[in-house]
Design an enzyme around this catalytic site. Structure first.
Site, PDB file in Angstrom:
ATOM      1  N   LYS A  13      31.798  27.890  33.283  1.00 24.92           N
ATOM      2  CA  LYS A  13      32.242  28.925  32.330  1.00 24.92           C
ATOM      3  C   LYS A  13      33.141  28.306  31.249  1.00 24.92           C
ATOM      4  CE  LYS A  13      34.258  31.348  35.582  1.00 24.92           C
ATOM      5  NZ  LYS A  13      34.057  30.418  36.711  1.00 24.92           N
ATOM      6  N   ARG A  86      37.238  40.027  36.532  1.00 26.54           N
ATOM      7  CA  ARG A  86      36.826  39.531  37.849  1.00 26.54           C
ATOM      8  C   ARG A  86      36.782  40.627  38.893  1.00 26.54           C
ATOM      9  NH1 ARG A  86      38.871  33.763  36.761  1.00 26.54           N
ATOM     10  NH2 ARG A  86      38.143  32.777  38.641  1.00 26.54           N
ATOM     11  N   ARG A 125      35.592  17.133  39.511  1.00 25.82           N
ATOM     12  CA  ARG A 125      36.095  17.571  38.197  1.00 25.82           C
ATOM     13  C   ARG A 125      37.453  16.940  37.901  1.00 25.82           C
ATOM     14  NH1 ARG A 125      36.898  23.842  36.733  1.00 25.82           N
ATOM     15  NH2 ARG A 125      38.148  23.872  38.627  1.00 25.82           N
ATOM     16  N   ARG A 158      42.767  19.570  39.772  1.00 25.41           N
ATOM     17  CA  ARG A 158      43.489  20.823  40.007  1.00 25.41           C
ATOM     18  C   ARG A 158      43.765  21.013  41.485  1.00 25.41           C
ATOM     19  NH1 ARG A 158      40.269  25.357  36.609  1.00 25.41           N
ATOM     20  NH2 ARG A 158      40.671  26.506  38.526  1.00 25.41           N
ATOM     21  N   ARG A 169      37.977  30.481  47.145  1.00 27.02           N
ATOM     22  CA  ARG A 169      37.671  31.011  45.808  1.00 27.02           C
ATOM     23  C   ARG A 169      36.222  31.493  45.740  1.00 27.02           C
ATOM     24  NH1 ARG A 169      39.062  25.975  42.497  1.00 27.02           N
ATOM     25  NH2 ARG A 169      38.303  27.134  40.684  1.00 27.02           N
TER      26      ARG A 169
END
Ligand code: AP5
Length: 217
Positions: A13, A86, A125, A158, A169
């Site tokens: 996203k 969300r 990531r 992160r 998540r």
């Protein structure tokens, strides 16, 4: 042009929102990035959000909706929201805020991908904490490991990209955000994309679905 992106963690996203911003001049509103900035600055909102984010849970609706109301002020000419709404309550609040302005939503883009691919993406990531730009050690590495190509600063992994938090998540997405796909399908605003296609192919699909309207905004 007003667009929201729905999709599980790691679906791309943020990557695609930055491309839309550059291509069509839309304001990118990333609730995750904004909340992380509040955390880093130690604001009251950041302190309230911290424990939810660390546990991979959603920050309470009222806090995020207040934040979005404020963010909309800086996007009078269109936006791409990456990470909002969300929950159904957030989607209803957004509809109401936009109705008050007389600027309804144009499209909701839903990114789909299987869990295993998302877990792998998030484990590899690397993020620029100053602006949210991301790299991927497997598919899109920086020229120098751990360093941003553009600003030369440090990249980080992160905290919520740890495997156990990622699993939470993903569960939260399936439970709380998945119903929004039906919410937007019912009003004819849903655009679905295969998030496992290449970055270029995903952005072409999105541009083809919304491009004409975006080009005229
Ligand atoms: P947030 O920061 O929004 O996290 P997220 O939704 O879990 O999404 P991510 O940022 O992890 O992934 P992404 O889809 O943007 O993927 P990316 O482009 O980086 O939210 C964090 C937390 O904040 C939440 O858990 C919650 O606590 C709180 N929060 C935020 N919004 C909230 C709200 N509205 N309400 C309540 N709480 C809220 O890509 C991932 C990786 O894949 C990168 O390495 C990238 O390079 C790579 N990649 C991307 N696309 C491709 C591709 N097509 N092919 C190969 N690799 C790709």
């Amino acid at each position: 042009m007003r667009v929201v992106f729905l999709g599980p963690p790691g679906a791309g996203k943020g990557t695609q929102a930055r491309i839309l911003q550059e291509r069509f001049g839309l304001e990118q509103i990333s609730t995750g990035d904004i909340l992380r900035r509040h955390l880093a600055m130690g604001t009251p909102l950041g302190k309230q959000a911290e424990s939810y984010m660390q546990r991979g849970q959603l920050v309470p609706d009222d806090l995020v909706i207040d934040m979005i109301e404020h963010e909309l002020e800086r996007a009078p000419d269109g936006f791409v929201m990456d990470g909002f709404p969300r929950t159904v309550a957030q989607a209803e609040a957004l509809d109401e805020l936009l109705a008050r302005r007389g600027t309804p939503l144009d499209a909701a883009v839903s990114f789909s991908a299987d869990r295993a691919a998302l877990v792998e993406r998030l484990a590899s990531r690397w993020t620029n904490p100053r602006n949210g730009r991301t790299y991927n050690a497997l598919t899109n590495p920086p020229k120098v490991a751990g360093i941003d190509d553009e600003d030369g600063g440090e990249l980080i992994q992160r905290e919520d990209d740890r495997a156990e938090t990622v699993a939470k998540r993903l569960d939260v997405y399936e439970r709380q955000t998945w119903p929004l796909i039906e919410y937007y399908r019912k009003v004819g605003k849903l655009v679905q994309v295969d998030a496992l296609a290449s970055v270029a192919s995903v952005s072409e699909t999105i541009a083809a679905a919304i491009g004409d309207e975006a080009g005229s905004c």
